[in-house]
Write an enzyme that holds these catalytic residues in place. Structure first.
Site, short mmCIF file in Angstrom:
data_model
loop_
_atom_site.label_atom_id
_atom_site.label_comp_id
_atom_site.label_asym_id
_atom_site.label_seq_id
_atom_site.Cartn_x
_atom_site.Cartn_y
_atom_site.Cartn_z
N ASN A 1 0.82 -1.22 0.00
CA ASN A 1 0.00 0.00 0.00
C ASN A 1 0.85 1.26 0.00
OD1 ASN A 1 0.68 0.61 2.76
ND2 ASN A 1 -0.85 -0.88 3.43
N GLN B 1 31.81 -14.81 21.28
CA GLN B 1 31.19 -16.12 21.14
C GLN B 1 30.56 -16.61 22.44
OE1 GLN B 1 31.63 -17.53 17.71
NE2 GLN B 1 32.06 -15.34 17.75
N HIS C 1 28.03 -23.68 24.11
CA HIS C 1 29.22 -22.82 24.17
C HIS C 1 28.96 -21.58 25.02
CE1 HIS C 1 30.03 -25.46 20.84
NE2 HIS C 1 31.27 -25.01 20.72
N ARG D 1 27.26 -30.44 26.06
CA ARG D 1 26.74 -30.27 24.69
C ARG D 1 26.67 -31.61 23.97
NH1 ARG D 1 31.31 -28.74 20.53
NH2 ARG D 1 33.17 -29.35 21.67
N HIS E 1 -1.80 6.27 10.06
CA HIS E 1 -1.46 4.94 10.54
C HIS E 1 -1.76 4.80 12.03
CE1 HIS E 1 0.78 1.11 10.54
NE2 HIS E 1 1.08 1.45 11.78
N GLU F 1 19.29 -17.17 12.80
CA GLU F 1 18.72 -17.62 14.07
C GLU F 1 17.31 -17.10 14.30
OE1 GLU F 1 23.08 -17.93 14.16
OE2 GLU F 1 21.73 -16.23 13.77
#
Length: 646
Positions: free
Chosen positions: A187, A446, A434, A337, A261, A385
């Protein structure tokens, strides 16, 4: 010749205006732009039974552009669709119910939310960019269940700026999900201004073709064009994408400007808005809609995956043998893990509902073991992710139990998607590997350090069904990882399992049992009460054993679950010196905060914490990094000596 459904779209527009005005909030201009698209889908093209929205064979509509939901509510009420939080509590939605939009006790939430009693939808939407990923998860579930169904996902043109949209478009092509159809509502307007030229209909057509889609470029207010495009979905080898050129505020002159809006009309403006819609109807030579709404085509009969009361896995020793870990167990060195991977495979053997998604790190999270054992139930999401978590939410809505794994640090970019899954009450299991400072050499980019505090916030909230909004598991060894993963699979709701990279000795016997909210007592004494969690339990145990040689005996608990029952730890501390020391490899706000709050309520125990005190840097191994942060074994020993002396 006009389509008779166009007359109903005029009436739907009036309902949109009235209901948002009655609510005093909402997005009528966006909803009006979708009248013909939603009408075509819900009256004519989708195969579903409005009286049974729980039918797994039904075509599904995901409104990624969630703020436009009043048009769906109006159409569903016109059809007399069923609402309710369960089939036992179902009732037909009426046009009068539209007046309750956004009220506290209404099933018509401000944005789509099936958990509040609107089961036509499969997932909560409204935080933009996520619906197409949910649709992809629904399609994967349909494939696994061998159900012929289509999933339509309506996306705003401004929303298409979100990167997750393009993650999902890639994923759909990767997995050949030709039964998923993204529909872009072009739109031309965003919230504050017109959309960028990069999100214009012309540019979107080009982008989608470059991504490998058969693009249907239609007038979004011509129902015959929309129907012709929709009819192609799932019929060929290419995925269909529809670019629908629409007008925001269609039919109501006072709502067409870009400044409108999210602005409902005042009560005094409603009559003019209805007159504006009637004028459009006259120009199109439409007769007034009358009689009951047309019934959509019925879906075929089908069943989703079979449910079990309890999922029970094989013994730990058998599982590690099946996954090639028996030698590591014999050497007494196995990471949490890797044990998670063994547990996931065992769960896959125990229940066909178990599925896994991973973000291109399955050889590190050890979800790859599941992929080898059950290739049809493992879905590679690559480095995306956000899409992965929303795909998991879609799989959950399809009746499956998805485990979504990546490095704990990388899951952080999907926290918004997790929140939408929580609002949905999705049955998703996140697994972050980890985690924490023990990662060592890879450094802080990390590691995941604030995750415990973040997830703990959910464990303190009720999901509206008397359960925690999320259950958190933090295993200290392989046995705990195996059993806590099994426990997560048996919880109907969100879970987070935090695993670590380093191999650690087995702390628990292989037949150990665990309980929700529980903790494991590993040592008993009359000095300080130590509480470890995850990898840090191993270091805390080493520190306690060293102090025992010096004649100082401490209590030691392994805290493996949130929310937790703190009383066993508090009781032990009261019988000792009244002092608790928590030891964690994350920033503050985790188990230390949970115990501090519990101790503050009891008023007779003091809690001290050893947590990551600053942003770390890399070192050659995790223990070097932990020592540099003041969290090594000798640091714990020194602190315990101080607290034991009082």
């Amino acid at each position: 010749m006009s389509n008779p459904l166009e007359s109903r779209v005029i009436e739907l527009g009036k309902h949109v205006v009235r209901m948002t005005t009655a609510a005093g909030s909402g997005h009528p201009s966006s909803a009006l732009s979708l009248g013909h698209i939603v009408g075509t889908l819900m009256y004519e093209q989708m195969r579903y039974d409005p009286c049974n929205p729980w039918n797994p064979a039904s075509d599904r509509l995901v409104l990624s552009e969630g703020h436009s939901v009043p048009i769906v509510y109006a159409t569903y009420a016109d059809l007399g669709g069923v609402v309710g939080k369960s089939p036992a509590a179902k009732r037909a939605l009426t046009l009068d119910d539209l007046k309750t939009l956004r009220e506290l006790d209404s099933v018509l939430d401000g944005h789509p939310n099936p958990a509040e009693g609107f089961p036509f939808f499969d997932a909560a939407t409204g935080s933009l960019g996520q619906g197409l990923s949910v649709g992809a998860g629904l399609a994967l579930g349909a494939r696994l269940s061998k159900i012929d169904k289509r999933i339509f996902v309506i996306i705003g043109d401004g929303e298409s700026r979100e990167g997750q949209i393009w993650e999902a478009l890639d994923f759909i092509i990767d997995h050949k999900l030709v039964n998923v159809c993204p529909i872009f509502n072009c739109n031309g307007q965003g919230q504050a201004d017109y959309v960028s030229k990069q999100q214009s209909a012309d540019v979107l057509v080009g982008k989608l073709r470059a991504f490998g889609y058969d693009v249907q470029d239609v007038d979004g207010h011509k129902m015959d064009q929309i129907a012709a495009a929709v009819a192609k979905v799932g019929k060929g080898s290419m995925s269909i994408a529809i670019v629908a050129r629409t007008q925001k505020g269609w039919g109501v002159d006072s709502l067409k400007d870009k400044s409108n809006h999210g602005k409902p009309l005042t009560a005094a403006q409603v009559a003019d808005a209805e007159a504006s819609l009637d004028k459009v109807a006259a120009e199109l030579k439409l007769s007034k809609a009358s009689g009951p709404a047309p019934k959509p085509p019925m879906p075929p009969s089908a069943n989703g995956p079979a449910k079990k009361d309890k999922i029970a896995v094989m013994p730990f020793a058998e599982a590690v043998a099946k996954t090639g870990m028996a030698e590591a167990v014999a050497k007494n060195k196995l990471s949490t893990r890797r044990a998670y991977g063994a547990a996931l495979v065992a769960l896959g053997h125990a229940d066909e509902r178990i599925v896994a998604v991973d973000g291109d790190v399955s050889n590190s999270t050890f979800a790859s073991l599941f992929g080898k054992a059950f290739p049809n139930r493992f879905f590679e999401c690559k480095i995306a992710e956000q899409n992965m978590i929303s795909v998991a939410a879609g799989l959950s809505a399809a009746g499956y139990i998805p485990f979504a794994s990546s490095f704990a640090k990388f899951l952080a970019r999907g926290y918004d998607q997790l929140e939408m899954a929580a609002i949905t009450r999705a049955n998703v299991k996140l697994v972050g590997s980890h985690a924490g400072c023990s990662l060592g050499a890879d450094g802080p980019s990390q590691m995941s350090l604030p995750d415990l505090a973040y997830f703990r916030a959910y464990t303190n909230a009720d999901d509206g069904r008397g359960n925690p909004a999320l259950t958190f598991f933090h295993p200290a060894d392989a046995v705990a990882a195996y059993r806590l993963t099994e426990m997560a699979a048996n919880i109907n709701g969100l879970c987070y399992v935090r695993t670590h990279r380093p191999d650690v000795p087995l702390i628990y016997p292989q037949d150990a049992t665990f309980k929700l909210g529980g903790c494991g007592k590993l040592a008993e004494g009359n000095a300080v009460t130590v509480v470890g969690s995850g990898y840090m339990t191993t270091l805390a145990l080493a520190a306690v054993r060293e102090l025992e040689k010096a004649g100082v005996k401490c209590n030691l608990f392994d805290a493996y679950c949130l929310p937790m029952d703190a009383e066993p730890i508090l009781s032990a501390a009261r019988k000792a010196n009244g002092v608790i020391l928590t030891v964690e490899d994350n920033f503050a706000g985790g188990f230390n905060a949970a115990l501090a709050e519990a101790a503050a309520r009891s008023g007779d125990v003091k809690v001290f914490a050893m947590t990551c005190p600053r942003i770390p840097k890399s070192g050659k191994d995790g223990d070097i990094v932990l020592a540099a942060l003041g969290l090594g074994v000798q640091n714990i020993v020194a602190r315990l000596k101080e607290l034991a002396r009082g």
